[in-house]
Design an enzyme around this catalytic site. Structure first.
Site, PDB file in Angstrom:
ATOM      1  N   ASP A  32      -7.680  14.108  -2.260  1.00 24.99           N
ATOM      2  CA  ASP A  32      -8.177  12.937  -2.979  1.00 24.99           C
ATOM      3  C   ASP A  32      -9.506  13.328  -3.615  1.00 24.99           C
ATOM      4  O   ASP A  32     -10.252  14.148  -3.068  1.00 24.99           O
ATOM      5  CB  ASP A  32      -8.382  11.757  -2.030  1.00 24.99           C
ATOM      6  CG  ASP A  32      -7.069  11.163  -1.535  1.00 24.99           C
ATOM      7  OD1 ASP A  32      -6.062  11.273  -2.250  1.00 24.99           O
ATOM      8  OD2 ASP A  32      -7.068  10.585  -0.432  1.00 24.99           O
ATOM      9  N   ASP A  50      -1.868   8.471  -6.338  1.00 24.27           N
ATOM     10  CA  ASP A  50      -2.199   7.111  -5.888  1.00 24.27           C
ATOM     11  C   ASP A  50      -2.292   6.162  -7.077  1.00 24.27           C
ATOM     12  O   ASP A  50      -1.815   5.022  -7.018  1.00 24.27           O
ATOM     13  CB  ASP A  50      -3.531   7.092  -5.134  1.00 24.27           C
ATOM     14  CG  ASP A  50      -3.514   7.926  -3.866  1.00 24.27           C
ATOM     15  OD1 ASP A  50      -2.432   8.116  -3.290  1.00 24.27           O
ATOM     16  OD2 ASP A  50      -4.600   8.399  -3.465  1.00 24.27           O
TER      17      ASP A  50
END
Length: 169
Positions: free
Chosen positions: A125, A143
């Protein structure tokens, strides 16, 4: 206009490939260019790139689970959902294009994160947005794809229901 089955399949595969490719290329760049917790700030610190490895799910949920539970909830279950989703979009040739696009985004994002879990043991991330009241956790392109796909599906369902009930404001 009705698109033949072969062309439809090619378009779906192309969109999935682009979706997964953008996710994996962005994560690869981050893995090679940023050390853990390095920060690159844009727009007066409203958008930040910071590399973290997430061994859980969204916002690290499930990070502290036992290995067997983690495997089932974060690898096996998402794999089953992705397979069912792929079968659905290839078998149901009469899907509305907007719904199909939302599903492709959701499935592609799921494949991107699942790939990371299997190959790297965690999901990379790296994006954070902070505009005061609107602030996100640290997320990635997959995401973003999943969230956009789900929003498209929810909005489409909302407007379809409004049309079917005859109540359009």
């Amino acid at each position: 206009m009705k698109v033949n089955r072969f062309l439809r399949t090619i378009i779906i595969l192309l969109l999935l490939t682009l979706n997964i490719g953008c996710d994996q290329v962005s994560k690869s760049i981050v893995r090679h260019k940023l050390d853990y917790y390095d920060r690159v700030e844009f727009l007066h610190r409203h958008i930040t790139l910071v590399r973290v490895e997430n061994s859980g799910a969204f916002l690290s949920v499930g990070d502290s689970l036992s290995k067997p539970s983690k495997f089932i909830l974060l690898n096996l279950l998402p794999l089953i959902v992705v397979i069912v989703g792929l079968v659905f979009i290839f078998v149901r040739t009469n899907l509305d294009r907007v719904i199909l696009f939302g599903l492709i985004l959701t499935i592609g994002g799921g494949i991107g994160n699942l790939y990371d879990r299997v190959v790297h043991g965690s999901v990379t991330d790296f994006m954070h947005i902070n505009f005061g009241l609107f602030q996100t956790g640290i997320f990635n392109v997959a995401d973003l794809s999943i969230t956009t796909g789900v929003l498209i599906l929810l909005i489409q369902a909302y407007f379809k229901r409004k049309t079917e009930t005859g109540v359009i404001s």
